[in-house]
Design an enzyme around this catalytic site. Structure first.
Site, PDB file in Angstrom:
ATOM      1  N   MET F   1       0.838  -1.199   0.000  1.00  0.00           N
ATOM      2  CA  MET F   1       0.000   0.000   0.000  1.00  0.00           C
ATOM      3  C   MET F   1       0.868   1.242   0.000  1.00  0.00           C
ATOM      4  SD  MET F   1      -1.449  -0.975   3.669  1.00  0.00           S
ATOM      5  CE  MET F   1      -2.074  -2.407   2.775  1.00  0.00           C
ATOM      6  N   PRO F   2       1.499   1.483  -1.124  1.00  0.00           N
ATOM      7  CA  PRO F   2       2.462   2.602  -1.167  1.00  0.00           C
ATOM      8  C   PRO F   2       1.764   3.958  -1.243  1.00  0.00           C
ATOM      9  CG  PRO F   2       2.875   0.980  -2.914  1.00  0.00           C
ATOM     10  CD  PRO F   2       1.526   0.687  -2.341  1.00  0.00           C
ATOM     11  N   TYR F   3       2.529   4.932  -0.797  1.00  0.00           N
ATOM     12  CA  TYR F   3       2.139   6.332  -0.941  1.00  0.00           C
ATOM     13  C   TYR F   3       3.297   7.047  -1.634  1.00  0.00           C
ATOM     14  CZ  TYR F   3       1.410  11.211   0.229  1.00  0.00           C
ATOM     15  OH  TYR F   3       1.258  12.578   0.140  1.00  0.00           O
ATOM     16  N   PHE F  41      -1.451   5.143  -3.539  1.00  0.00           N
ATOM     17  CA  PHE F  41      -1.824   6.561  -3.676  1.00  0.00           C
ATOM     18  C   PHE F  41      -0.673   7.320  -4.313  1.00  0.00           C
ATOM     19  CE2 PHE F  41      -4.794   7.163   0.277  1.00  0.00           C
ATOM     20  CZ  PHE F  41      -5.662   6.221  -0.251  1.00  0.00           C
TER      21      PHE F  41
END
Lengths: 76, 76, 76, 76, 76, 76
Positions: F1-3, F41
């Site tokens: 779940m990278p940002y 995101f």
């Protein structure tokens, strides 16, 4: 009430040097913008060399290329 | 789809406390702005005391000064 | 002395709603970690829809796809 | 190769003042850590007053409270 | 002169994978916006699982819930 | 779940170019780290030229100096 974040590569900055960064940047905000030191935060992040990229390469590879190809002093 | 970054000094926050921060701030965004939890990210950064400055000083020095000079309860 | 950054898409959050976010997240840090409100900063960034991506798409395109392909309620 | 982010409330900082911040913080990093200016980035964010919270309140409310309740000079 | 920050959960990304991220995102900025690699910084942050929240839960709890309740492949 | 946060100078990037950045960096994270697009995101910040410094100068001054003193192509 400024917030300042300083990111540098992790290469041995000492607590005394960090204290100088904190003092210096706070003084700067007081001097230039009349900010209050009591509500000025400074957060320093030291980033591992493998986690910092420039020129499309991790820092250490980039410095190696700079030295080899151009005879330049590697950038810090 | 909010993104929240919480920076705190590294002083022993437990995984349970961090879970409460994550739950609390997500609930807040649901309640106030009707955001979806499934697309709400929270990232917590714990920052070493020597890397956080306030009042032109690293946190520990700042707290020492606050205690000595003013008899105030040191800020967390 | 926490620093909290809340990023949301720019979709009409009012000053009153922002004040609730500021109050709520500050209270949370007091309650969970006994932090001092006087040294708790909250910074809210509203991000234009074209500047926020999820699922490899700008938000509006993503919501359109979600609605069309899956009948889901679009995420906020 | 440092990266510095300075967040201040949007209250009329001029381009000349911003240039002084950029120059000052770059000089500081050269002086304290011998960093190269050519690879030192400074990014300034001006944040609207309604988007900055301290003491659980938006900045303007906080200043009003500080002035009314304690006779203090409002913090910048 | 772009600055890119990539935050991922700390789950064993190797230096070689990080180098690919740095190369890939730099190439992307060159290709799409004609940016100069020499002034493109990439900073990767690996975030401990207990410090990353989604759906109101720390990542590991979230994945457990996703697996148990919905039979979904846990998200990375 | 990278940002992922991409900061660029504000110089006319179009929505189509931004969409390409969002798509490209998401694909990169899928390819290199097998991340899920649905929880990736990307936030793009366009920074005014007067708010971005390099070499101790605001970007436009820096480019002027580079052109004048060294005959170099100004960096983007």
């Amino acid at each position: 009430m400024p917030y300042v974040n300083i990111k540098i590569t992790r290469e041995g900055a000492t607590p005394a040097q960090k204290a100088k960064l904190i003092e210096g940047v706070t003084d700067l905000l007081v001097r230039v913008l009349d900010k209050s030191p009591a509500t000025t935060f400074v957060v320093i992040d030291e980033v591992a060399l493998e986690d910092w990229g420039i020129g499309g390469l991790p820092v250490e590879d980039y410095r190696r290329v700079m030295r080899a190809d151009r005879g330049r002093v590697p950038m810090k």
